[in-house]
Scaffold this motif. Structure first.
Motif, PDB file in Angstrom:
ATOM      1  N   GLY A   1       8.422   5.315  -7.087  1.00 54.52           N
ATOM      2  CA  GLY A   1       9.116   5.100  -8.518  1.00 54.52           C
ATOM      3  C   GLY A   1       8.146   4.014  -9.503  1.00 54.52           C
ATOM      4  N   GLY A   2       6.705   4.277  -9.227  1.00 50.42           N
ATOM      5  CA  GLY A   2       6.285   3.021 -10.079  1.00 50.42           C
ATOM      6  C   GLY A   2       5.722   1.726  -9.138  1.00 50.42           C
ATOM      7  N   VAL A   3       6.535   1.505  -7.949  1.00 44.53           N
ATOM      8  CA  VAL A   3       6.595   0.556  -7.321  1.00 44.53           C
ATOM      9  C   VAL A   3       5.218  -0.058  -6.782  1.00 44.53           C
ATOM     10  CG1 VAL A   3       8.218  -1.383  -6.635  1.00 44.53           C
ATOM     11  CG2 VAL A   3       9.282  -0.334  -7.924  1.00 44.53           C
ATOM     12  N   PRO A   4       4.445  -0.743  -6.013  1.00 42.19           N
ATOM     13  CA  PRO A   4       3.887  -0.509  -5.076  1.00 42.19           C
ATOM     14  C   PRO A   4       4.788  -0.292  -3.741  1.00 42.19           C
ATOM     15  CG  PRO A   4       3.296  -1.788  -6.558  1.00 42.19           C
ATOM     16  CD  PRO A   4       4.488  -1.695  -6.933  1.00 42.19           C
ATOM     17  N   TYR A   5       4.231   0.033  -2.439  1.00 44.19           N
ATOM     18  CA  TYR A   5       4.967   0.146  -1.623  1.00 44.19           C
ATOM     19  C   TYR A   5       3.816   0.259  -0.323  1.00 44.19           C
ATOM     20  CZ  TYR A   5       8.469   1.998   2.192  1.00 44.19           C
ATOM     21  OH  TYR A   5       9.428   2.302   3.296  1.00 44.19           O
ATOM     22  N   HIS A   6       4.138  -0.894   0.779  1.00 43.89           N
ATOM     23  CA  HIS A   6       2.577  -0.870   1.840  1.00 43.89           C
ATOM     24  C   HIS A   6       3.287  -0.285   2.589  1.00 43.89           C
ATOM     25  CE1 HIS A   6       1.858  -3.953   5.296  1.00 43.89           C
ATOM     26  NE2 HIS A   6       0.381  -2.436   4.775  1.00 43.89           N
ATOM     27  N   VAL A   7       2.370   0.357   3.333  1.00 49.65           N
ATOM     28  CA  VAL A   7       2.502   1.960   4.829  1.00 49.65           C
ATOM     29  C   VAL A   7       1.764   1.304   6.167  1.00 49.65           C
ATOM     30  CG1 VAL A   7       2.557   3.919   5.636  1.00 49.65           C
ATOM     31  CG2 VAL A   7       3.778   3.687   2.915  1.00 49.65           C
ATOM     32  N   PRO A   8       2.257   0.463   6.379  1.00 47.78           N
ATOM     33  CA  PRO A   8       1.258  -0.498   8.373  1.00 47.78           C
ATOM     34  C   PRO A   8       1.202   0.626   8.559  1.00 47.78           C
ATOM     35  CG  PRO A   8       3.610  -1.347   8.540  1.00 47.78           C
ATOM     36  CD  PRO A   8       3.107  -1.138   6.760  1.00 47.78           C
ATOM     37  N   ASP A   9       0.659   0.750   9.979  1.00 48.89           N
ATOM     38  CA  ASP A   9       0.746   2.074  11.198  1.00 48.89           C
ATOM     39  C   ASP A   9       1.459   1.051  12.231  1.00 48.89           C
ATOM     40  OD1 ASP A   9      -0.275   3.498  13.182  1.00 48.89           O
ATOM     41  OD2 ASP A   9      -2.273   2.400  13.185  1.00 48.89           O
ATOM     42  N   THR A  10       2.521   0.653  12.252  1.00 49.94           N
ATOM     43  CA  THR A  10       3.392   0.764  13.019  1.00 49.94           C
ATOM     44  C   THR A  10       4.599   1.318  13.452  1.00 49.94           C
ATOM     45  OG1 THR A  10       5.073  -0.225  11.755  1.00 49.94           O
ATOM     46  CG2 THR A  10       2.988  -2.067  11.946  1.00 49.94           C
ATOM     47  N   GLU A  11       5.410   1.245  14.756  1.00 51.74           N
ATOM     48  CA  GLU A  11       6.496   2.259  15.028  1.00 51.74           C
ATOM     49  C   GLU A  11       7.525   2.191  13.840  1.00 51.74           C
ATOM     50  OE1 GLU A  11       9.986   2.552  18.389  1.00 51.74           O
ATOM     51  OE2 GLU A  11       8.040   1.563  18.252  1.00 51.74           O
ATOM     52  N   GLU A  12       7.928   1.192  13.294  1.00 52.61           N
ATOM     53  CA  GLU A  12       9.081   1.316  11.468  1.00 52.61           C
ATOM     54  C   GLU A  12       8.499   2.429  10.960  1.00 52.61           C
ATOM     55  OE1 GLU A  12      11.270  -1.950   8.852  1.00 52.61           O
ATOM     56  OE2 GLU A  12       9.674  -1.760  10.437  1.00 52.61           O
ATOM     57  N   PHE A  13       7.272   1.896  10.858  1.00 53.97           N
ATOM     58  CA  PHE A  13       6.519   3.110   9.613  1.00 53.97           C
ATOM     59  C   PHE A  13       5.742   4.421   9.924  1.00 53.97           C
ATOM     60  CE2 PHE A  13       6.905  -0.594   8.173  1.00 53.97           C
ATOM     61  CZ  PHE A  13       8.211  -0.830   6.352  1.00 53.97           C
ATOM     62  N   ALA A  14       5.702   4.826  11.193  1.00 52.98           N
ATOM     63  CA  ALA A  14       4.954   5.965  11.777  1.00 52.98           C
ATOM     64  C   ALA A  14       5.007   6.531  11.071  1.00 52.98           C
ATOM     65  CB  ALA A  14       5.303   5.843  13.837  1.00 52.98           C
ATOM     66  N   GLU A  15       6.445   7.053  10.319  1.00 49.25           N
ATOM     67  CA  GLU A  15       6.128   8.876   9.843  1.00 49.25           C
ATOM     68  C   GLU A  15       5.797   8.987   8.564  1.00 49.25           C
ATOM     69  OE1 GLU A  15       9.607  11.629   8.331  1.00 49.25           O
ATOM     70  OE2 GLU A  15       9.893  10.748  10.338  1.00 49.25           O
ATOM     71  N   GLU A  16       6.021   7.576   7.882  1.00 51.69           N
ATOM     72  CA  GLU A  16       5.252   7.957   6.900  1.00 51.69           C
ATOM     73  C   GLU A  16       3.702   7.546   7.021  1.00 51.69           C
ATOM     74  OE1 GLU A  16       6.787   6.711   2.224  1.00 51.69           O
ATOM     75  OE2 GLU A  16       7.313   5.025   3.369  1.00 51.69           O
ATOM     76  N   PHE A  17       3.855   7.046   7.682  1.00 49.00           N
ATOM     77  CA  PHE A  17       2.314   6.534   7.773  1.00 49.00           C
ATOM     78  C   PHE A  17       1.176   7.816   8.430  1.00 49.00           C
ATOM     79  CE2 PHE A  17      -1.844   5.377  10.200  1.00 49.00           C
ATOM     80  CZ  PHE A  17      -1.731   4.447   9.426  1.00 49.00           C
ATOM     81  N   ALA A  18       2.190   8.481   8.748  1.00 48.48           N
ATOM     82  CA  ALA A  18       1.129   9.977   9.669  1.00 48.48           C
ATOM     83  C   ALA A  18       1.256  10.924   8.234  1.00 48.48           C
ATOM     84  CB  ALA A  18       2.555  10.850  10.271  1.00 48.48           C
ATOM     85  N   ALA A  19       2.333  10.981   7.286  1.00 51.55           N
ATOM     86  CA  ALA A  19       1.826  11.668   6.267  1.00 51.55           C
ATOM     87  C   ALA A  19       1.221  11.291   5.283  1.00 51.55           C
ATOM     88  CB  ALA A  19       3.616  11.643   5.658  1.00 51.55           C
TER      89      ALA A  19
END
Length: 201
Positions: free
Chosen positions: A33-51
Motif C-alpha cells: 500500500g505504498g508503505v515500506p515493509y521489512h521482511v527479515p529471514d526469521t521464522e515469523e516471516f518465513a512464508e513471506e520471505f520465501a515469496a
C-alpha cells in the motif's frame, strides 16, 4: 518496474510488492500500500520471505541491492572495543549488588558510615541507625546480634564489594588503555574482556 508488482506467495495468496530492496543482511524491504515493509529471514516471516526471495530470484532486474555499510575507521573500532569493555565490566561490578534488596542498597552509605562509627565508639546519627538496625534484626530473628557484631559484618561486606570493584575497574581501565595503544585491528581484536572472582582476591 511498476509501482505495484503482483506475485503469488507460497500459500497461493496474491502479494503486492512495490520497489524491492535487498538489504546487506539479506533481508528485504518491500512496499504494501505504498508503505515500506521489512521482511527479515526469521521464522515469523518465513512464508513471506520465501515469496519475496522467489520473486527476487525470478526478477533480478527488479531488485535494488542496498550498498554494504562503509567499513568503520580504526578510531571507530577503538571506540567500539572500549564500549564493549566498559559494558562487560559494568556487568561484573553489578555482582557486588547481587543478593541485596533495594532498601539495603539505598542505605549502604549510611550503613558503611554507621558501622565505622560504631567500631570507633562514636555516636553519630549513622551509628544510631546501625544500632537500631541490629536491635530490629534481633527482635525479628529471635537471636541477638549486637551493634558491634553487625558493624563488623557490614564492614566485611564493604571490603568484599570494594575488592571486587577495585579489581574489575582496574582491569577495565587497563584494557581500555590497551585499546587506545593498539596500532592494528588485529591487536584490537585480541583484547577480550575477562574476569574471574579470583581476580578480586
Amino acid at each position: 518496474m511498476s509501482e505495484e508488482t503482483m506475485e503469488i506467495n507460497a500459500g497461493g495468496e496474491i502479494c503486492e510488492y512495490g520497489a524491492v530492496t535487498r538489504r546487506a543482511d539479506g533481508s528485504y524491504v518491500i512496499h504494501k500500500g505504498g508503505v515500506p515493509y521489512h521482511v527479515p529471514d526469521t521464522e515469523e516471516f518465513a512464508e513471506e520471505f520465501a515469496a519475496v526471495s522467489a520473486y527476487a530470484a525470478e526478477h533480478p532486474d527488479e531488485v535494488t541491492e542496498e550498498p554494504a555499510p562503509p567499513e568503520p575507521t580504526f578510531e571507530e573500532l577503538k571506540a567500539s572495543k572500549k564500549a564493549q569493555i566498559t559494558a562487560y565490566y559494568d556487568r561484573v561490578m553489578a555482582k557486588a549488588k547481587e543478593g541485596y534488596s533495594a532498601g539495603e542498597i539505598e542505605t549502604w552509605d549510611v550503613q558503611r558510615k554507621g558501622a565505622a562509627d560504631v567500631l570507633a565508639g562514636e555516636t553519630s546519627v549513622e551509628a544510631v541507625f546501625v544500632a537500631e538496625l541490629a536491635a530490629a534484626r534481633s527482635e525479628a530473628g529471635g537471636s541477638t546480634i549486637t551493634a558491634e557484631q553487625l558493624a563488623g559484618r557490614i564492614m566485611a561486606n564493604v571490603e568484599a564489594a570494594n575488592a571486587l570493584i577495585r579489581a574489575a575497574l582496574g582491569k577495565q581501565q587497563g584494557e581500555c588503555d590497551r585499546a587506545d595503544a593498539a596500532e592494528t585491528p588485529e591487536e584490537l581484536a585480541a583484547i577480550t574482556p575477562s574476569f574471574s572472582m579470583e581476580d578480586a582476591g
